[in-house]
Design a protein around this motif. Structure first.
Motif, PDB file in Angstrom:
ATOM      1  N   ASP A 212       0.835  -1.209   0.000  1.00 46.72           N
ATOM      2  CA  ASP A 212       0.000   0.000   0.000  1.00 46.72           C
ATOM      3  C   ASP A 212       0.869   1.257   0.000  1.00 46.72           C
ATOM      4  O   ASP A 212       2.087   1.178  -0.115  1.00 46.72           O
ATOM      5  CB  ASP A 212      -0.912  -0.009   1.240  1.00 46.72           C
ATOM      6  N   LYS A 213       0.216   2.399   0.188  1.00 48.75           N
ATOM      7  CA  LYS A 213       0.879   3.701   0.074  1.00 48.75           C
ATOM      8  C   LYS A 213       1.956   3.941   1.130  1.00 48.75           C
ATOM      9  O   LYS A 213       2.765   4.867   0.986  1.00 48.75           O
ATOM     10  CB  LYS A 213      -0.189   4.806   0.135  1.00 48.75           C
ATOM     11  N   ASP A 214       2.019   3.144   2.175  1.00 49.92           N
ATOM     12  CA  ASP A 214       3.121   3.297   3.131  1.00 49.92           C
ATOM     13  C   ASP A 214       4.476   3.150   2.432  1.00 49.92           C
ATOM     14  O   ASP A 214       5.467   3.742   2.868  1.00 49.92           O
ATOM     15  CB  ASP A 214       3.017   2.286   4.282  1.00 49.92           C
ATOM     16  N   ARG A 215       4.531   2.403   1.338  1.00 45.25           N
ATOM     17  CA  ARG A 215       5.807   2.245   0.606  1.00 45.25           C
ATOM     18  C   ARG A 215       6.252   3.598   0.041  1.00 45.25           C
ATOM     19  O   ARG A 215       7.443   3.873  -0.065  1.00 45.25           O
ATOM     20  CB  ARG A 215       5.676   1.208  -0.517  1.00 45.25           C
ATOM     21  N   PHE A 216       5.269   4.442  -0.347  1.00 40.11           N
ATOM     22  CA  PHE A 216       5.561   5.808  -0.818  1.00 40.11           C
ATOM     23  C   PHE A 216       5.860   6.718   0.379  1.00 40.11           C
ATOM     24  O   PHE A 216       6.884   7.420   0.392  1.00 40.11           O
ATOM     25  CB  PHE A 216       4.352   6.331  -1.620  1.00 40.11           C
TER      26      PHE A 216
END
Ligand code: TMP
Length: 237
Positions: A212-216
């Motif tokens: 999910d967006k936690d990687r960003f």
């Protein structure tokens, strides 16, 4: 198509909204733009607009089958969807099944700890204020929602969590937490906005890898790959 696209009404961080020839309907157009920390961090996630649009529509369809009323009307293209023109209730509702993110920071509990029950949180939707956490008294006292609306929002949010948690478990994904928004439409409260890797935390059930967006947000790399993997898990390609 049920309505003609007209002028742009609004441009948000991840979506544009267009009026249509029908005042009850608007078109949402998903962008590849990504922000985090209330817009402080900016970037692009290639292909995100298409993924979030298609995934959100799919999940709203799933919820509709389970009796949750949503804003979804018709997918117009890979990135554009016709939705009901709601008045957004200025609350961000977060449901949490696993400790992560700001809950971990606020409590000191490690990411991955499992609370004894799902946790519902309310935030006041205000970019200027950075979406502060509030409680239901604040929402009522300041007229952001009525008692009846709040009761409905909370019961819908808990039911949505149960439906989605079960669905994602079936495709090998832990639904850690997610944010949803509701709108007023013809006297009713319905689910609006989006449900996507931008607004949910998804962890692989076995490896606990973040999808999910936690990687960003956390500069982990593999952002596009994670979004594509979630589409594949759901069976959307
Ligand atoms: P948090 O742990 O940062 O409070 O985030 C909880 C969940 O809400 C997580 O799945 C990401 C989502 N979220 C949004 O969709 N928009 C936001 O602005 C924030 C802060 C979180």
């Amino acid at each position: 198509m049920k309505a003609e696209q007209k002028e742009q009404l609004y441009e948000g961080k991840a979506k544009k909204v267009f009026a249509t020839s029908d005042p009850d309907l608007v078109i949402v157009s998903y962008k590849d733009d990504a922000t985090a920390f209330n817009g402080l961090k900016k970037g692009t996630i290639v292909g995100k607009g298409v993924i979030n649009n298609r995934m959100s529509n799919y999940l709203m369809g799933l919820l509709a089958k389970e009796g949750i009323e949503t804003h979804y009307v018709e997918e117009l293209s890979d990135s554009d969807t016709l939705v009901k023109h709601v008045q957004i209730v200025p609350l961000e509702v977060i449901m949490r099944n696993v400790v992560a993110g700001s809950l971990s920071k606020r409590t000191g509990l490690p990411e991955g700890a499992i609370p004894s029950m799902p946790i519902l949180e309310l935030y006041y939707k205000s970019d200027e204020l950075g979406d502060p956490m509030i409680n239901s008294d604040h929402a009522l006292a300041f007229g952001w929602a009525t008692q009846a609306e709040l009761e409905q929002i909370e019961s819908m949010a808990r039911k949505i969590n149960e439906i989605l948690k079960k669905f994602f478990a079936g495709v090998g994904v832990d639904l850690v937490d997610f944010k949803i928004e509701f709108g007023r439409y013809k006297g009713k409260i319905i689910l609006a906005d989006e449900i996507s890797p931008d607004t949910c935390r998804f962890w692989d059930s076995k490896t606990k890898e973040k999808l999910d967006k936690d990687r960003f947000r956390r500069d982990m790399g593999g952002v596009e790959g994670a979004y594509h993997e979630m589409m594949r898990r759901i069976g959307l390609k």
